[in-house]
Design an enzyme around this catalytic site. Structure first.
Site, mmCIF file in Angstrom:
data_model
loop_
_atom_site.group_PDB
_atom_site.id
_atom_site.type_symbol
_atom_site.label_atom_id
_atom_site.label_comp_id
_atom_site.label_asym_id
_atom_site.label_seq_id
_atom_site.Cartn_x
_atom_site.Cartn_y
_atom_site.Cartn_z
ATOM 1 N N CYS A 77 0.851 -1.183 0.000
ATOM 2 C CA CYS A 77 0.000 0.000 0.000
ATOM 3 C C CYS A 77 0.891 1.239 0.000
ATOM 4 O O CYS A 77 1.701 1.420 0.909
ATOM 5 C CB CYS A 77 -0.908 -0.007 1.224
ATOM 6 N N ASN B 224 2.361 -8.769 -1.268
ATOM 7 C CA ASN B 224 1.382 -9.760 -0.810
ATOM 8 C C ASN B 224 2.008 -11.147 -0.785
ATOM 9 O O ASN B 224 3.021 -11.407 -1.445
ATOM 10 C CB ASN B 224 0.205 -9.819 -1.790
HETATM 11 P P1 HMG Z 1 -10.637 13.177 -1.107
HETATM 12 O O1 HMG Z 1 -9.564 14.150 -1.456
HETATM 13 O O2 HMG Z 1 -11.181 13.200 0.286
HETATM 14 O O3 HMG Z 1 -11.854 13.271 -2.155
HETATM 15 O O4 HMG Z 1 -10.070 11.711 -1.438
HETATM 16 P P2 HMG Z 1 -12.930 14.385 -2.367
HETATM 17 O O5 HMG Z 1 -14.242 13.713 -2.467
HETATM 18 O O6 HMG Z 1 -12.755 15.514 -1.376
HETATM 19 O O7 HMG Z 1 -12.604 14.974 -3.844
HETATM 20 C C1 HMG Z 1 -11.442 15.759 -4.105
HETATM 21 C C2 HMG Z 1 -11.145 15.751 -5.611
HETATM 22 O O8 HMG Z 1 -10.771 14.446 -6.028
HETATM 23 C C3 HMG Z 1 -12.335 16.142 -6.485
HETATM 24 O O9 HMG Z 1 -11.809 16.782 -7.650
HETATM 25 C C4 HMG Z 1 -12.908 14.818 -6.899
HETATM 26 O O10 HMG Z 1 -13.630 14.846 -8.126
HETATM 27 C C5 HMG Z 1 -11.660 13.970 -7.053
HETATM 28 P P3 HMG Z 1 -11.946 18.375 -7.844
HETATM 29 O O11 HMG Z 1 -13.413 18.647 -7.785
HETATM 30 O O12 HMG Z 1 -11.189 18.974 -6.688
HETATM 31 O O13 HMG Z 1 -11.304 18.590 -9.180
HETATM 32 N N1 HMG Z 1 -11.972 12.566 -6.800
HETATM 33 C C6 HMG Z 1 -11.812 11.559 -7.678
HETATM 34 N N2 HMG Z 1 -11.346 11.513 -8.931
HETATM 35 C C7 HMG Z 1 -11.335 10.310 -9.560
HETATM 36 N N3 HMG Z 1 -11.775 9.162 -8.968
HETATM 37 C C8 HMG Z 1 -12.232 9.182 -7.699
HETATM 38 C C9 HMG Z 1 -12.260 10.410 -7.017
HETATM 39 N N4 HMG Z 1 -12.661 10.748 -5.778
HETATM 40 C C10 HMG Z 1 -12.490 12.056 -5.647
HETATM 41 N N5 HMG Z 1 -12.650 8.049 -7.118
HETATM 42 C C11 HMG Z 1 -10.266 9.348 -1.826
HETATM 43 C C12 HMG Z 1 -10.736 10.550 -1.016
HETATM 44 C C13 HMG Z 1 -10.789 8.104 -1.142
HETATM 45 C C14 HMG Z 1 -10.808 9.447 -3.238
HETATM 46 C C15 HMG Z 1 -8.709 9.350 -1.852
HETATM 47 O O14 HMG Z 1 -8.253 9.345 -0.540
HETATM 48 C C16 HMG Z 1 -8.129 8.162 -2.589
HETATM 49 O O15 HMG Z 1 -8.122 8.143 -3.824
HETATM 50 N N6 HMG Z 1 -7.637 7.116 -1.864
HETATM 51 C C17 HMG Z 1 -7.211 5.878 -2.490
HETATM 52 C C18 HMG Z 1 -6.001 5.337 -1.811
HETATM 53 C C19 HMG Z 1 -5.628 4.002 -2.425
HETATM 54 O O16 HMG Z 1 -5.930 3.684 -3.552
HETATM 55 N N7 HMG Z 1 -4.891 3.193 -1.627
HETATM 56 C C20 HMG Z 1 -4.449 1.906 -2.047
HETATM 57 C C21 HMG Z 1 -5.530 0.871 -2.008
HETATM 58 S S1 HMG Z 1 -5.956 0.282 -0.376
HETATM 59 C C22 HMG Z 1 -4.858 -1.021 -0.066
HETATM 60 O O17 HMG Z 1 -3.927 -1.213 -0.800
HETATM 61 C C23 HMG Z 1 -5.137 -1.941 1.091
HETATM 62 C C24 HMG Z 1 -5.727 -3.309 0.650
HETATM 63 O O18 HMG Z 1 -4.857 -3.971 -0.251
HETATM 64 C C25 HMG Z 1 -5.976 -4.210 1.883
HETATM 65 C C26 HMG Z 1 -4.760 -4.379 2.804
HETATM 66 O O19 HMG Z 1 -3.653 -4.659 2.331
HETATM 67 O O20 HMG Z 1 -4.982 -4.256 4.033
HETATM 68 C C27 HMG Z 1 -7.079 -3.118 -0.052
HETATM 69 MG MG MG Z 2 -3.082 -5.091 0.285
#
Ligand code: HMG
Ligand code: MG
Length: 311
Positions: free
Chosen positions: A250, A259
């Site tokens: 992550c 993984n």
């Molecule tokens: P935020 O900044 O709070 O979002 O992010 P927001 O709703 O305030 O929006 C801000 C801006 O981002 C806006 O644009 C939205 O349109 C845009 P503006 O109006 O300012 O131009 N926006 C988006 N654009 C495209 N696609 C979207 C999106 N959402 C908002 N979906 C958010 C909140 C959750 C989106 C952000 O924090 C984020 O993208 N996080 C993802 C992190 C991630 O991918 N992490 C890795 C995966 S998790 C993992 O690996 C763990 C796992 O494997 C399990 C484990 O290992 O334990 C699953």
């Molecule tokens: Mg993971």
């Protein structure tokens, strides 16, 4: 030796489902951005190796995870109506809009048991993450999509340290109860040990979530992932998240590495006489090809052993 000697163990299942996360968890964490056509090829090769569920990409903020910014382009080249399940990560309604437009049929929300990761990964608190996920799950279900829920940081957290089992079960159950069909238990930083795994699975069982609705998602940071998978198998879990060649991690978690490698789990399961549907030779070829694109050797011990020159 290219295959383990098979010795079955009483009480274990005849078959296990592998939920392959290499294209998503694997590639999200790589410094090298893989070309869209190679991501498509990666998924096609995993399908050819017999994997029936492949988490392909995520619809998150592209400025947060630029490695997967081409999610829609990758999905456009794949057969989303075929027999292989191809889920994607979706955190919020904007992500769901993009996923639906791309034609996906399976999504996964991803919550955190701890405040540190909720903030770093989702820009939310443990409480406000539910406000973000609730409308996603309800609309996805109305549209007939299947929803999986992840709960991360289940065995330890880089900011908080130890994480109480009650905290994990509480958050995990609330995420599942939003309307998911499966809860994936994440050891995001790879610190779990086998009896801890057994204890947590038991605690989820006490809360009404039996091993039939659980999947285990082990990262191998401390070399414990395969032992932990074995403990979970003995506790009745039959779905395991793994990544081809042991890619993964992550980007928002300090110290998170790959993984559990799909090949390493398949070797153990083959040795136990448990079916996975995976063709190990084709999978090893695929991981070796991907390691070439990433310009470093695979993390998987089985890939290394099976590709070592015979002297
Ligand atoms: P935020 O900044 O709070 O979002 O992010 P927001 O709703 O305030 O929006 C801000 C801006 O981002 C806006 O644009 C939205 O349109 C845009 P503006 O109006 O300012 O131009 N926006 C988006 N654009 C495209 N696609 C979207 C999106 N959402 C908002 N979906 C958010 C909140 C959750 C989106 C952000 O924090 C984020 O993208 N996080 C993802 C992190 C991630 O991918 N992490 C890795 C995966 S998790 C993992 O690996 C763990 C796992 O494997 C399990 C484990 O290992 O334990 C699953
Ligand atoms: Mg993971």
């Amino acid at each position: 030796m290219t295959r383990p000697h098979v010795v079955r163990e009483a009480g274990l299942p005849a078959a296990v489902t592998i939920y392959e996360v290499g294209p998503r968890d694997g590639l999200q964490n790589e410094k090298t951005t893989i070309a869209t056509r190679d991501k498509v090829r990666f998924v096609e090769r995993l399908i050819a190796a017999g994997l029936g569920t492949i988490e392909v990409t995520s619809f998150v903020r592209p400025d947060w995870v630029p490695q997967l910014a081409d999610a829609a382009d990758v999905l456009a080249e794949l057969d989303l109506d075929g027999p292989v399940r191809m889920p994607v990560l979706v955190p919020n309604e904007r992500g769901l809009d993009r996923a639906v437009e791309a034609g996906v049929r399976w999504i996964a929300i991803f919550g955190s048991a701890t405040g540190g990761l909720a903030r770093a990964n989702l820009n939310r608190t443990v409480e406000t993450q539910f406000d973000m996920f609730r409308p996603v799950v309800s609309r996805a279900r109305e549209l007939g999509l299947d929803v999986r829920a992840y709960v991360s940081m289940c065995f330890g957290d880089p900011w908080q340290g130890p994480v109480e089992t009650t905290q994990v079960v509480d958050v995990g159950k609330r995420l599942f109860d939003l309307g998911a069909t499966q809860l994936s238990i994440g050891d995001t930083i790879g610190v779990a040990t086998p009896a801890h795994v057994t204890e947590l699975i038991g605690a989820f069982g006490d809360a009404g979530l039996g091993p039939d609705v659980l999947a285990m998602h082990f990262h191998d940071t401390y070399g414990q992932a395969l032992s932990n998978a074995y403990a979970a198998l003995r506790a009745g879990v039959t779905t395991f998240d793994t990544s081809a060649g042991g890619l993964g991690g992550c980007p928002f978690t300090p110290g998170a590495t790959g993984n559990l490698a799909t090949e390493d789990l398949v070797w153990m399961l083959e040795g136990l006489g448990i079916r996975t549907g995976v063709d190990l030779d084709r999978l090893v070829e695929t991981s070796t090809w991907m390691a070439g694109l990433l310009d470093r050797p695979s993390e998987s011990r089985v890939v290394r052993a099976l590709t070592a020159p015979v002297t």
